[in-house]
Design a protein around this motif. Structure first.
Motif, PDB file in Angstrom:
ATOM      1  N   CYS A  40     -20.441 -78.124  49.730  1.00 53.70           N
ATOM      2  CA  CYS A  40     -19.372 -78.744  50.683  1.00 53.70           C
ATOM      3  C   CYS A  40     -19.138 -78.159  51.889  1.00 53.70           C
ATOM      4  O   CYS A  40     -18.944 -76.929  52.018  1.00 53.70           O
ATOM      5  N   ARG A  41     -19.139 -78.910  53.169  1.00 56.47           N
ATOM      6  CA  ARG A  41     -18.998 -78.153  54.258  1.00 56.47           C
ATOM      7  C   ARG A  41     -17.582 -77.450  54.597  1.00 56.47           C
ATOM      8  O   ARG A  41     -17.502 -76.479  55.250  1.00 56.47           O
ATOM      9  N   TRP A  42     -16.666 -77.775  53.843  1.00 52.14           N
ATOM     10  CA  TRP A  42     -15.291 -77.168  53.740  1.00 52.14           C
ATOM     11  C   TRP A  42     -15.080 -76.003  52.875  1.00 52.14           C
ATOM     12  O   TRP A  42     -13.966 -75.573  52.720  1.00 52.14           O
ATOM     13  N   CYS A  43     -16.289 -75.684  52.089  1.00 51.39           N
ATOM     14  CA  CYS A  43     -16.135 -74.844  50.936  1.00 51.39           C
ATOM     15  C   CYS A  43     -15.013 -73.473  51.434  1.00 51.39           C
ATOM     16  O   CYS A  43     -15.635 -72.954  52.311  1.00 51.39           O
ATOM     17  N   SER A  44     -14.171 -73.225  50.665  1.00 49.66           N
ATOM     18  CA  SER A  44     -13.271 -72.187  50.856  1.00 49.66           C
ATOM     19  C   SER A  44     -13.756 -70.838  50.130  1.00 49.66           C
ATOM     20  O   SER A  44     -12.910 -69.748  50.273  1.00 49.66           O
ATOM     21  N   THR A  45     -14.638 -70.789  49.219  1.00 46.01           N
ATOM     22  CA  THR A  45     -15.151 -69.847  48.376  1.00 46.01           C
ATOM     23  C   THR A  45     -16.553 -69.549  48.333  1.00 46.01           C
ATOM     24  O   THR A  45     -17.309 -69.936  47.421  1.00 46.01           O
ATOM     25  N   LEU A 193     -12.677 -85.885  43.355  1.00 46.83           N
ATOM     26  CA  LEU A 193     -13.300 -87.007  44.022  1.00 46.83           C
ATOM     27  C   LEU A 193     -13.547 -86.989  45.609  1.00 46.83           C
ATOM     28  O   LEU A 193     -12.548 -87.067  46.305  1.00 46.83           O
ATOM     29  N   LYS A 194     -14.440 -86.504  46.070  1.00 47.36           N
ATOM     30  CA  LYS A 194     -14.557 -85.994  47.550  1.00 47.36           C
ATOM     31  C   LYS A 194     -14.720 -87.021  48.654  1.00 47.36           C
ATOM     32  O   LYS A 194     -14.131 -87.171  49.505  1.00 47.36           O
ATOM     33  N   HIS A 195     -15.443 -88.105  48.157  1.00 50.53           N
ATOM     34  CA  HIS A 195     -15.678 -89.239  48.775  1.00 50.53           C
ATOM     35  C   HIS A 195     -16.339 -90.377  48.096  1.00 50.53           C
ATOM     36  O   HIS A 195     -17.235 -90.119  47.261  1.00 50.53           O
ATOM     37  N   LEU A 196     -15.789 -91.639  48.325  1.00 57.07           N
ATOM     38  CA  LEU A 196     -16.081 -92.743  47.560  1.00 57.07           C
ATOM     39  C   LEU A 196     -17.539 -93.168  48.170  1.00 57.07           C
ATOM     40  O   LEU A 196     -18.210 -93.972  47.396  1.00 57.07           O
ATOM     41  N   HIS A 201     -20.726 -89.177  51.152  1.00 55.92           N
ATOM     42  CA  HIS A 201     -20.585 -88.103  50.078  1.00 55.92           C
ATOM     43  C   HIS A 201     -21.756 -87.221  50.381  1.00 55.92           C
ATOM     44  O   HIS A 201     -21.501 -85.749  50.414  1.00 55.92           O
ATOM     45  N   LYS A 202     -23.027 -87.556  50.563  1.00 58.07           N
ATOM     46  CA  LYS A 202     -23.995 -86.847  50.812  1.00 58.07           C
ATOM     47  C   LYS A 202     -23.856 -86.015  52.067  1.00 58.07           C
ATOM     48  O   LYS A 202     -24.612 -84.713  52.105  1.00 58.07           O
ATOM     49  N   TRP A 204     -21.323 -85.104  53.504  1.00 57.11           N
ATOM     50  CA  TRP A 204     -20.528 -83.866  53.698  1.00 57.11           C
ATOM     51  C   TRP A 204     -20.556 -82.744  52.543  1.00 57.11           C
ATOM     52  O   TRP A 204     -20.061 -81.746  52.668  1.00 57.11           O
ATOM     53  N   VAL A 205     -21.247 -83.188  51.474  1.00 51.01           N
ATOM     54  CA  VAL A 205     -21.148 -82.514  50.365  1.00 51.01           C
ATOM     55  C   VAL A 205     -22.782 -81.989  49.967  1.00 51.01           C
ATOM     56  O   VAL A 205     -23.003 -81.173  49.149  1.00 51.01           O
ATOM     57  N   GLY A 206     -23.642 -82.891  50.472  1.00 47.32           N
ATOM     58  CA  GLY A 206     -25.225 -82.258  50.033  1.00 47.32           C
ATOM     59  C   GLY A 206     -25.699 -83.127  49.206  1.00 47.32           C
ATOM     60  O   GLY A 206     -27.035 -83.232  49.048  1.00 47.32           O
ATOM     61  N   GLN A 207     -24.848 -84.062  48.287  1.00 42.20           N
ATOM     62  CA  GLN A 207     -25.619 -84.880  47.186  1.00 42.20           C
ATOM     63  C   GLN A 207     -24.907 -86.199  47.315  1.00 42.20           C
ATOM     64  O   GLN A 207     -23.745 -86.089  47.514  1.00 42.20           O
ATOM     65  N   ASP A 208     -25.267 -87.081  46.780  1.00 40.69           N
ATOM     66  CA  ASP A 208     -24.540 -88.546  46.799  1.00 40.69           C
ATOM     67  C   ASP A 208     -23.562 -88.510  45.489  1.00 40.69           C
ATOM     68  O   ASP A 208     -23.881 -87.437  44.745  1.00 40.69           O
TER      69      ASP A 208
END
Ligand code: SF4
Ligand code: SF4
Length: 314
Positions: A40-45, A193-196, A201-202, A204-208
């Motif tokens: 996730c591009r916004w990962c905070s950890t 649920l990060k993106h519908l 989704h892929k 921003w998060v790397g996978q669909d």
């Protein structure tokens, strides 16, 4: 404890936080595990992403004494030319953590440790009295806890054996066999649920999102008395559009076990850790949203009638 054997199962633990009020009902002990298959591009950890314990370096704490450089058995450390900071050659570092022990300023940090089910459950059980009085319990989070399904299942089983309320925070990006191992021991499932939209989704998060949506539907069908709470990490410009929130509401309406939707507004609290790990933060230019924007987006989602209450989390 029930079910314990001589060959105690070990897990890769990031940290255990006690008396949290943000990760479920009542006072919670939160077990953060290491390892995540998503990006996730916004990962905070960012310290949770790698599956094994790892070393970080806090430059502001370093006084340049050179103790760690002399002690490193792999000659992976050197002083910068100006003598003000330590450089790590990550191709040589074996994560032995000798430098962490040698540094008197705590400038080298160890993120994570290997711990047994018994050790972890012992730590969790210390707050049983607070769980009892507050209606709290244990929440397992990450990273992605389903990266270690057997460890998680054993911890949850032991906790349930002690009468402790259990919750899991997950992306649900995991084989369903892993999910099936933990569901019988869970009271509450927090699922992102990060993106519908599959492609976004892929991006921003790397996978669909196909596997995730399929897994949520399957978990929604199980016979166990499970409560599901959907969490949306609300990120400006990523997943806050009318189109995505409408699609999210529609998906949520299809779930029988859904109790609540929780919006988690974007923040930048992990930035220091990116520096400590010498990692690049991908959303440098993105400012945290205003309270007015968060309320407006929450109201819009409510108007789409997702069928459950909406809460803004911290
Ligand atoms: S031992 Fe600590 S303070 Fe000394 S150079 Fe290494 S990191 Fe800096
Ligand atoms: S963790 Fe071990 S190998 Fe890596 S830099 Fe520190 S002392 Fe050297």
């Amino acid at each position: 404890m029930s079910g314990m054997n001589q060959n105690a199962r070990m897990g890769s633990v990031l940290r255990i936080e006690r008396t949290s009020i943000y990760d479920g009902q009542g006072l919670r002990t939160v077990l953060f595990l290491k390892g995540c298959p998503l990006k996730c591009r916004w990962c905070s950890t960012p310290e949770s992403q790698r599956p094994t314990p790892q070393k970080g370096y806090v430059r502001d704490l370093c006084v340049g004494c050179g103790r760690c450089v002399r002690a490193c058995p792999q000659a992976a450390l050197s002083m910068s030319e100006d003598g003000l900071k330590v450089l790590t050659d990550s191709s040589k570092c074996q994560n032995c953590f000798v430098c962490v022990a040698k540094c008197l300023q705590n400038a080298h940090k160890k993120y994570g440790s290997l711990q047994s089910v018994q050790e972890v459950v012992r730590e969790i059980a210390k707050d049983e009295i607070f769980f009892f009085h507050s209606g709290g319990g244990v929440t397992i989070s990450g990273g992605e806890p389903l990266n270690q399904p057997d460890f998680v299942a054993e911890v949850l089983q032991e906790c349930r054996g002690l009468g402790i309320h259990t919750a899991l925070e997950t992306s649900f990006y995991a084989p369903y066999e892993s999910i099936a191992k933990v569901l019988p021991w869970l009271n509450v499932l927090y699922v992102d649920l990060k993106h519908l939209d599959k492609e976004l989704h892929k991006q921003w998060v790397g996978q669909d999102n196909s596997l995730i949506l399929e897994n949520i539907h399957k978990a929604d069908q199980v016979n166990e008395p499970l409560e599901i709470i959907v969490r949306i990490p609300l990120v400006p410009g990523a997943n806050d559009s009318d189109v995505n929130l409408s699609a999210t509401a529609k998906f949520c309406k299809s779930l029988q076990k859904l109790q609540e939707i929780e919006l988690l507004p974007y923040h930048r609290l992990g930035l220091e850790t990116y520096k400590n790990l010498d990692l690049n933060y991908l959303l440098q230019e993105l400012a945290p949203p205003s309270q007015a924007w968060i309320s407006e987006r929450a109201d819009f989602l409510a108007l789409q009638n997702p069928g459950v209450p909406i809460r803004v989390g911290g």
